[in-house]
Motif scaffolding. Structure first.
Motif, mmCIF file in Angstrom:
data_model
loop_
_atom_site.group_PDB
_atom_site.id
_atom_site.type_symbol
_atom_site.label_atom_id
_atom_site.label_comp_id
_atom_site.label_asym_id
_atom_site.label_seq_id
_atom_site.Cartn_x
_atom_site.Cartn_y
_atom_site.Cartn_z
ATOM 1 N N THR A 1 9.157 10.960 4.465
ATOM 2 C CA THR A 1 8.652 12.316 4.222
ATOM 3 C C THR A 1 7.935 12.882 5.457
ATOM 4 O O THR A 1 8.372 13.884 6.039
ATOM 5 C CB THR A 1 7.697 12.312 3.003
ATOM 6 O OG1 THR A 1 8.344 11.624 1.943
ATOM 7 C CG2 THR A 1 7.354 13.714 2.589
ATOM 8 N N SER B 1 9.842 -3.577 11.041
ATOM 9 C CA SER B 1 8.900 -4.578 11.554
ATOM 10 C C SER B 1 7.540 -4.400 10.909
ATOM 11 O O SER B 1 7.207 -3.318 10.407
ATOM 12 C CB SER B 1 8.761 -4.414 13.077
ATOM 13 O OG SER B 1 7.730 -5.224 13.586
ATOM 14 N N ASP B 2 6.765 -5.467 10.955
ATOM 15 C CA ASP B 2 5.343 -5.398 10.620
ATOM 16 C C ASP B 2 4.641 -4.847 11.864
ATOM 17 O O ASP B 2 4.763 -5.432 12.945
ATOM 18 C CB ASP B 2 4.875 -6.829 10.301
ATOM 19 C CG ASP B 2 3.394 -6.899 9.991
ATOM 20 O OD1 ASP B 2 2.662 -5.947 10.309
ATOM 21 O OD2 ASP B 2 2.975 -7.934 9.429
ATOM 22 N N VAL C 1 7.891 2.772 12.277
ATOM 23 C CA VAL C 1 7.877 1.322 12.076
ATOM 24 C C VAL C 1 7.569 1.017 10.611
ATOM 25 O O VAL C 1 6.479 1.311 10.126
ATOM 26 C CB VAL C 1 6.800 0.666 12.983
ATOM 27 C CG1 VAL C 1 6.815 -0.844 12.811
ATOM 28 C CG2 VAL C 1 6.995 1.060 14.439
ATOM 29 N N GLU C 2 8.545 0.419 9.910
ATOM 30 C CA GLU C 2 8.408 0.179 8.461
ATOM 31 C C GLU C 2 8.625 -1.303 8.152
ATOM 32 O O GLU C 2 9.605 -1.896 8.584
ATOM 33 C CB GLU C 2 9.416 1.042 7.693
ATOM 34 C CG GLU C 2 9.480 0.806 6.198
ATOM 35 C CD GLU C 2 8.146 0.963 5.475
ATOM 36 O OE1 GLU C 2 7.539 2.048 5.563
ATOM 37 O OE2 GLU C 2 7.703 -0.011 4.833
ATOM 38 N N PRO D 1 6.778 4.712 7.490
ATOM 39 C CA PRO D 1 7.380 5.988 7.114
ATOM 40 C C PRO D 1 7.702 6.118 5.625
ATOM 41 O O PRO D 1 7.961 7.233 5.156
ATOM 42 C CB PRO D 1 8.672 6.031 7.943
ATOM 43 C CG PRO D 1 8.985 4.609 8.257
ATOM 44 C CD PRO D 1 7.655 3.920 8.376
ATOM 45 N N ILE E 1 3.500 4.913 11.684
ATOM 46 C CA ILE E 1 3.369 3.584 11.059
ATOM 47 C C ILE E 1 3.614 3.757 9.561
ATOM 48 O O ILE E 1 2.912 4.526 8.906
ATOM 49 C CB ILE E 1 1.958 3.011 11.322
ATOM 50 C CG1 ILE E 1 1.718 2.873 12.823
ATOM 51 C CG2 ILE E 1 1.780 1.665 10.610
ATOM 52 C CD1 ILE E 1 0.266 2.702 13.204
ATOM 53 N N TYR F 1 -4.505 -1.124 2.675
ATOM 54 C CA TYR F 1 -4.998 -2.510 2.687
ATOM 55 C C TYR F 1 -5.172 -3.069 4.097
ATOM 56 O O TYR F 1 -5.832 -4.082 4.273
ATOM 57 C CB TYR F 1 -4.052 -3.414 1.864
ATOM 58 C CG TYR F 1 -2.737 -3.745 2.560
ATOM 59 C CD1 TYR F 1 -2.486 -5.013 3.060
ATOM 60 C CD2 TYR F 1 -1.748 -2.766 2.727
ATOM 61 C CE1 TYR F 1 -1.292 -5.314 3.695
ATOM 62 C CE2 TYR F 1 -0.554 -3.059 3.355
ATOM 63 C CZ TYR F 1 -0.335 -4.336 3.842
ATOM 64 O OH TYR F 1 0.839 -4.622 4.488
ATOM 65 N N ILE F 2 -4.573 -2.417 5.102
ATOM 66 C CA ILE F 2 -4.761 -2.926 6.473
ATOM 67 C C ILE F 2 -5.177 -1.813 7.453
ATOM 68 O O ILE F 2 -4.883 -1.895 8.647
ATOM 69 C CB ILE F 2 -3.514 -3.657 7.033
ATOM 70 C CG1 ILE F 2 -2.230 -2.871 6.722
ATOM 71 C CG2 ILE F 2 -3.448 -5.087 6.575
ATOM 72 C CD1 ILE F 2 -1.044 -3.369 7.529
ATOM 73 N N LEU G 1 -1.579 5.815 6.471
ATOM 74 C CA LEU G 1 -1.669 4.360 6.624
ATOM 75 C C LEU G 1 -1.676 3.621 5.294
ATOM 76 O O LEU G 1 -2.234 4.115 4.307
ATOM 77 C CB LEU G 1 -2.953 3.990 7.379
ATOM 78 C CG LEU G 1 -2.957 4.217 8.889
ATOM 79 C CD1 LEU G 1 -4.322 3.809 9.459
ATOM 80 C CD2 LEU G 1 -1.853 3.456 9.605
ATOM 81 N N GLY H 1 0.822 -1.225 0.000
ATOM 82 C CA GLY H 1 0.000 0.000 0.000
ATOM 83 C C GLY H 1 0.849 1.265 0.000
ATOM 84 O O GLY H 1 0.616 2.168 0.795
ATOM 85 N N ASN I 1 1.845 4.652 -1.165
ATOM 86 C CA ASN I 1 1.512 5.913 -1.852
ATOM 87 C C ASN I 1 2.153 7.020 -1.029
ATOM 88 O O ASN I 1 1.696 7.300 0.074
ATOM 89 C CB ASN I 1 -0.008 6.125 -1.910
ATOM 90 C CG ASN I 1 -0.714 5.008 -2.656
ATOM 91 O OD1 ASN I 1 -1.198 4.062 -2.042
ATOM 92 N ND2 ASN I 1 -0.741 5.081 -3.971
HETATM 93 N N1 SAM Z 1 4.572 7.779 5.365
HETATM 94 C C1 SAM Z 1 4.916 7.716 3.956
HETATM 95 C C2 SAM Z 1 4.342 8.916 3.247
HETATM 96 O O1 SAM Z 1 3.368 9.472 3.768
HETATM 97 O O2 SAM Z 1 4.838 9.288 2.201
HETATM 98 C C3 SAM Z 1 4.451 6.406 3.314
HETATM 99 C C4 SAM Z 1 2.995 6.056 3.481
HETATM 100 S S1 SAM Z 1 2.477 4.662 2.513
HETATM 101 C C5 SAM Z 1 0.754 5.021 2.300
HETATM 102 C C6 SAM Z 1 2.371 3.307 3.684
HETATM 103 C C7 SAM Z 1 3.685 2.801 4.238
HETATM 104 O O3 SAM Z 1 3.410 1.735 5.165
HETATM 105 C C8 SAM Z 1 4.630 2.208 3.216
HETATM 106 O O4 SAM Z 1 5.920 2.699 3.451
HETATM 107 C C9 SAM Z 1 4.571 0.686 3.473
HETATM 108 O O5 SAM Z 1 5.759 0.006 3.094
HETATM 109 C C10 SAM Z 1 4.321 0.662 4.961
HETATM 110 N N2 SAM Z 1 3.660 -0.561 5.468
HETATM 111 C C11 SAM Z 1 2.771 -1.353 4.820
HETATM 112 N N3 SAM Z 1 2.351 -2.362 5.616
HETATM 113 C C12 SAM Z 1 2.997 -2.206 6.808
HETATM 114 C C13 SAM Z 1 3.001 -2.953 8.030
HETATM 115 N N4 SAM Z 1 2.239 -4.039 8.190
HETATM 116 N N5 SAM Z 1 3.805 -2.515 9.050
HETATM 117 C C14 SAM Z 1 4.577 -1.399 8.901
HETATM 118 N N6 SAM Z 1 4.609 -0.668 7.759
HETATM 119 C C15 SAM Z 1 3.833 -1.052 6.725
#
Ligand code: SAM
Length: 295
Positions: A63, A103-104, A78-79, A59, A57, A132-133, A129, A29, A31
């Motif tokens: 940004t 971490s998840d 947490v990434e 990062p 959650i 998808y979750i 966020l 997910g 974006n």
């Molecule tokens: N914070 C950034 C921004 O605003 O530009 C990225 C936001 S992006 C919508 C969602 C982020 O959550 C991605 O970096 C993705 O890899 C991470 N992500 C997805 N599932 C995750 C999980 N279960 N635990 C931690 N991070 C997760």
């Protein structure tokens, strides 16, 4: 003096993505935000100040993290995506108040995490966020009774609408009731797809959920109430009676379901989507009494 954020434009984002040959993973997910006004707005909506510890959650490339690090005392980010970790080391190297955790979020023992990192003192959660979750993450944060002051998140607009919806509305359901039982929700911005790379297919919204402390609706068994709520909304077209009777989580006979609905003062054909949180609490308390005397 802390360094001001320098990500948050399309140009700086594309430069970082190219520098690392980063490939977006749809399953996570991803974006990324590329609009400075929206980023400022999220930090403002969350009320992040120099006394605050923040958990972010997801990062991404860091940004929102830069904006949070600039405003907060401490940021824990947490990434899940391993490929983003070296990028985060680079983009966040100017701030010494950020810790990146690979971490998840759903596998992290959050209670222990906040206890160890922040001595159990309440933190603010801020995130764009992964869509998808969204619901599992929010339910985890809400139900665990963690020391959290507020949760300010970017979600799909449609999900934000569900969180704020009241009885009788099409959007009203188990998510609305859970969010409103634990928090006071407020949508603070509507965000169009053009503020992200890549663009999502739908509008997004920033919503702030302020944790309730002393003004929660009184109910004798919180967990039972949420089983009743889930049963009532499991099949929308069914009456409450059929929802309650058919629920494996509740295990009520027809007579017990009828009696509880009658004692709570509702007509026999009442539907879940018309009941307020207070009314669900009342029904759940009646079920508790009836189940306690059932043979
Ligand atoms: N914070 C950034 C921004 O605003 O530009 C990225 C936001 S992006 C919508 C969602 C982020 O959550 C991605 O970096 C993705 O890899 C991470 N992500 C997805 N599932 C995750 C999980 N279960 N635990 C931690 N991070 C997760």
């Amino acid at each position: 003096m802390k360094r001001e954020p320098w990500l948050g434009t399309p140009g700086s984002t594309i430069e970082i993505l190219n520098k690392y040959g980063f490939r977006f993973q749809k399953k996570y997910g991803q974006n990324f935000l590329v609009d400075g006004n929206i980023l400022d707005g999220i930090v403002r909506a969350a009320g992040v100040g120099p006394e605050d510890s923040v958990m972010e959650i997801g990062p991404g490339i860091g940004t929102l993290t830069q904006y949070l690090a600039y405003a907060a005392k401490q940021v824990y980010a947490v990434e899940i995506d391993r490929n983003l970790i070296p990028i985060l080391e680079d983009t966040l190297s100017d701030w010494d108040n950020v810790e990146v955790i690979h971490s998840d979020i759903l596998k992290l023992d959050l209670d222990r995490f906040v206890e160890e990192r922040n001595g159990g003192a309440p933190i603010k959660v801020v995130a764009n966020l992964p869509y998808y979750i969204t619901t599992p993450i929010l339910m985890e944060l809400l139900e665990k009774n963690l020391p959290i002051q507020s949760i300010t998140v970017m979600v799909q607009k449609e999900v934000a609408d569900r969180m704020q919806a009241g009885p009788g509305s099409r959007d009203y359901g188990a998510l609305s009731l859970a969010v409103q039982y634990y928090t006071e929700p407020e949508i603070t911005a509507i965000v169009p797809p053009g503020c992200f790379i890549p663009r999502p297919n739908v509008d997004s919204a920033v919503i702030r959920l302020t944790k309730r402390t002393n003004d929660k609706i009184p109910v004798r068994d919180e967990e039972l109430m949420f089983r009743v709520i889930r049963a009532s909304f499991a099949q929308r077209r069914k009456t409450m009676m059929n929802g309650l009777r058919g629920s494996k989580e509740l295990n009520l006979s027809r007579e017990m379901a009828e009696e509880a609905i009658r004692r709570a003062g509702f007509p026999a054909n009442v539907r879940g989507e018309t009941l307020t949180l207070e009314e669900f609490a009342r029904l759940s308390d009646e079920i508790l009494d009836i189940a306690a005397v059932a043979p």
